[in-house]
Design an enzyme around this catalytic site. Structure first.
Site, PDB file in Angstrom:
ATOM      1  N   GLU A  34       1.115  -1.069   0.292  1.00  0.00           N
ATOM      2  CA  GLU A  34      -0.067   0.396  -0.136  1.00  0.00           C
ATOM      3  C   GLU A  34       1.172   1.042  -0.175  1.00  0.00           C
ATOM      4  OE1 GLU A  34      -3.359   0.684  -0.437  1.00  0.00           O
ATOM      5  OE2 GLU A  34      -2.181   2.868  -0.441  1.00  0.00           O
ATOM      6  N   GLY A  39      -7.180   0.595   2.932  1.00  0.00           N
ATOM      7  CA  GLY A  39      -8.594   0.762   3.387  1.00  0.00           C
ATOM      8  C   GLY A  39      -9.101   1.979   1.238  1.00  0.00           C
ATOM      9  N   GLY A  40      -7.775   1.905   0.983  1.00  0.00           N
ATOM     10  CA  GLY A  40      -8.413   3.035  -0.067  1.00  0.00           C
ATOM     11  C   GLY A  40      -9.623   4.185  -0.334  1.00  0.00           C
ATOM     12  N   THR A  41      -9.392   4.291  -1.694  1.00  0.00           N
ATOM     13  CA  THR A  41     -10.903   5.163  -1.672  1.00  0.00           C
ATOM     14  C   THR A  41     -12.271   5.284  -1.252  1.00  0.00           C
ATOM     15  OG1 THR A  41      -9.675   5.285  -3.869  1.00  0.00           O
ATOM     16  CG2 THR A  41     -12.085   6.593  -3.927  1.00  0.00           C
ATOM     17  N   CYS A  42     -12.298   3.995  -0.652  1.00  0.00           N
ATOM     18  CA  CYS A  42     -13.607   3.949  -0.101  1.00  0.00           C
ATOM     19  C   CYS A  42     -14.089   4.140   0.993  1.00  0.00           C
ATOM     20  CB  CYS A  42     -14.324   2.157  -0.388  1.00  0.00           C
ATOM     21  SG  CYS A  42     -16.087   2.163   0.811  1.00  0.00           S
ATOM     22  N   HIS A 441     -45.855  -4.281   6.100  1.00  0.00           N
ATOM     23  CA  HIS A 441     -46.535  -3.382   6.024  1.00  0.00           C
ATOM     24  C   HIS A 441     -46.054  -2.158   7.460  1.00  0.00           C
ATOM     25  CE1 HIS A 441     -48.956   0.714   5.990  1.00  0.00           C
ATOM     26  NE2 HIS A 441     -49.924   0.107   7.089  1.00  0.00           N
TER      27      HIS A 441
END
Ligand SMILES: Cc1cc2nc3c(=O)[nH]c(=O)nc-3n(C[C@H](O)[C@H](O)[C@H](O)COP(=O)(O)OP(=O)(O)OC[C@H]3O[C@@H](n4cnc5c(N)ncnc54)[C@H](O)[C@@H]3O)c2cc1C
Length: 458
Positions: A34, A39-42, A441
């Site tokens: 990394e 964790g990157g972009t998200c 419902h």
């Protein structure tokens, strides 16, 4: 001397960590690399922080609407952007450290921090280290495009990444791009209290959606005071003192928009330009996306590409699904493939849009006999009770097979309710399965069988 592993994974976005777990679980020795944030972009600049901020914006909106519900709040409503940012940072930070400690604690997984770069089809460098493996998985994601617009380099601009660092309210935020990212930021900053103008080249917002969906989105945003400039050509920028001037040639409206900040949300590009792909012989297309087959194999045997960098999806769930597909093929003798999946995504304005399968326009173009059902949210009891009646739902069905072709739910709970439709599509069951099902419902989902009982020829 290169260190030898069974597998190397480049990038810790939405596919890499899950794949690392699968491979190490099968006894492989894995290196994962990394270069920036785990964790990157998200996790850091995408889904997680934006949805945390959307929640703050929703709270501000509901406080302003409190009197409609009989809740009296006589004080002024104010939004503290430092606190909004702190909340967002805490949520996103927890996710990031969660991914990092998960990887660092994973048996047989070695974490490397730095820029991963192919030296050959079997060798990757990270700083001064050399790693080698017979299997290499690319999960490098993408970043915001900086469009070639006159003057863009002369004005300060924000992207989805840099806007995460600001803890103040832009007086007037000009957003270039009316796609999913631009729309979410537009509504959220308007609700925080900024003036907001969206500049969109295409004739419609969310240009891949049906016209009725994009018109309804436009109405929702305009009712909240977002300025929308569509059909904007010749977009250019200049500085006038502290102000940023955006020049737009639109059929309607002023030629100049004067704002305090600019956010670029005009598309994404893959992080494949600095990966040394030519050293490995991995083919990319004209836009830099790595070319892959239906099981995510690249042009070089032993190298796979997953997530946003392969151009097969642009979402967290598609990246994660890529990891499931690769894992199933490699470890489970299960030939899962990309073409098995059904288009599905949400747009997180409020109310959200949940979308699956084909659009109405795509069904019309296909020329197949089809049926359509439609229901405004004003006729959904749950929406009326919640005081959130904007939007509508619609569904398209194949007139012969009775299979569901696609659906859109733009309305409260639309991001969740769409899943009952999606699951029946995966089951390849006829629409009558949902039509006959007893739903709870009061929910938005309970009106899906009703809508299916009122299908008309398209
Ligand atoms: C503002 C915004 C909001 C979004 N909201 C949503 C949403 O609500 N739902 C949704 O499904 N999707 C959303 N997305 C899209 C989603 O974030 C991406 O589709 C997803 O993160 C892609 O995951 P990935 O694993 O392909 O790449 P990424 O998450 O981008 O991860 C790639 C990783 O690789 C690393 N890397 C890159 N190059 C190298 C290298 N050479 N060496 C080492 N490491 C490298 C990067 O630092 C990064 O950590 C959003 C995106 C944005 C920008």
């Amino acid at each position: 001397m290169a260190k030898t592993f069974d597998a190397i994974i480049i990038g810790t976005g939405q596919a890499g960590p899950f794949l690392a777990q699968r491979l190490t679980g099968a006894g492989m020795k894995v290196a994962i690399i990394e270069r920036k944030l785990f964790g990157g972009t998200c996790v850091n600049t995408g889904c997680t922080p934006t949805k945390a901020m959307v929640a703050s914006a929703y709270a501000a909106h509901m406080v302003r609407r409190a009197a409609e519900y009989g809740v009296i709040n006589n004080g002024p409503v104010s939004v503290d952007m430092k606190l909004v940012k702190a909340r967002k940072d805490a949520i996103s930070g927890e996710s990031r450290t969660g991914v990092e400690s998960w990887l660092r604690g994973m048996t047989n997984c070695t974490v490397y921090q730095g820029q991963g770069r192919f030296e050959s089809s079997k060798e990757v460098s990270v700083g001064s280290e050399r790693l080698t493996a017979d299997r290499i998985f690319i999960n490098v994601g993408g970043r915001a495009v900086v469009p070639q617009m006159p003057g863009i380099e002369e004005v300060p601009f924000l992207t989805n990444s840099s806007i995460m660092d600001i803890d103040f309210l832009p007086r007037h935020l000009i957003i270039v791009g009316g796609g999913y990212i631009g729309l979410e930021f537009a509504q959220m900053y308007r609700r925080f209290g900024s003036e907001v103008t969206i500049i969109q080249r295409a004739p419609h917002l969310a240009k891949h959606e049906d016209e009725d969906v994009s018109t309804a989105i436009k109405d929702i945003l305009e009712q909240e005071g977002v300025n929308i400039r569509t059909n904007a050509t010749c977009i250019g920028f200049a500085r006038r003192g502290e102000e940023i001037l955006a020049h737009v040639d639109c059929a309607v409206g002023d030629r100049e928009v004067s704002g305090s900040h600019v956010l670029l949300a005009a598309g994404r590009r893959p992080n494949t330009d600095d990966l040394g792909l030519t050293n490995a012989g991995v083919a990319v297309d004209q836009r830099g996306y790595i070319v892959v087959d239906d099981q995510l194999r690249t042009s070089v045997p032993g190298i796979w590409a997953l997530g946003d960098c392969n151009g097969k999806g642009e979402f967290t769930h598609t990246a994660f699904n890529d990891a499931e597909i690769v894992g199933a093929n490699l470890l489970d003798n299960d030939p899962r493939k990309v073409s098995d999946r059904i288009t599905a995504y949400a747009l997180y304005i409020d109310p959200p849009l949940g979308r699956v399968g084909l659009t109405e326009e795509e069904v019309r173009k296909s020329g197949r006999p089809a049926l359509i059902g439609r229901r405004p949210m004003t006729k959904v009891g749950r929406a009326v009770e919640k005081g959130e009646t904007q939007g509508f739902m619609k569904i398209l069905v194949d007139a012969q097979s009775h299979e569901i072709l696609g659906a859109a739910i733009l309305g409260t709970g639309g991001d969740e309710a769409i899943h009952s439709i999606l699951d029946v599509m995966y089951a390849k069951a006829p629409y009558t399965v949902i039509q006959r099902a007893m739903h709870i419902h009061p929910t938005v989902s309970e009106l899906i069988p009703t809508m299916l009982g009122e299908l008309q020829p398209l």
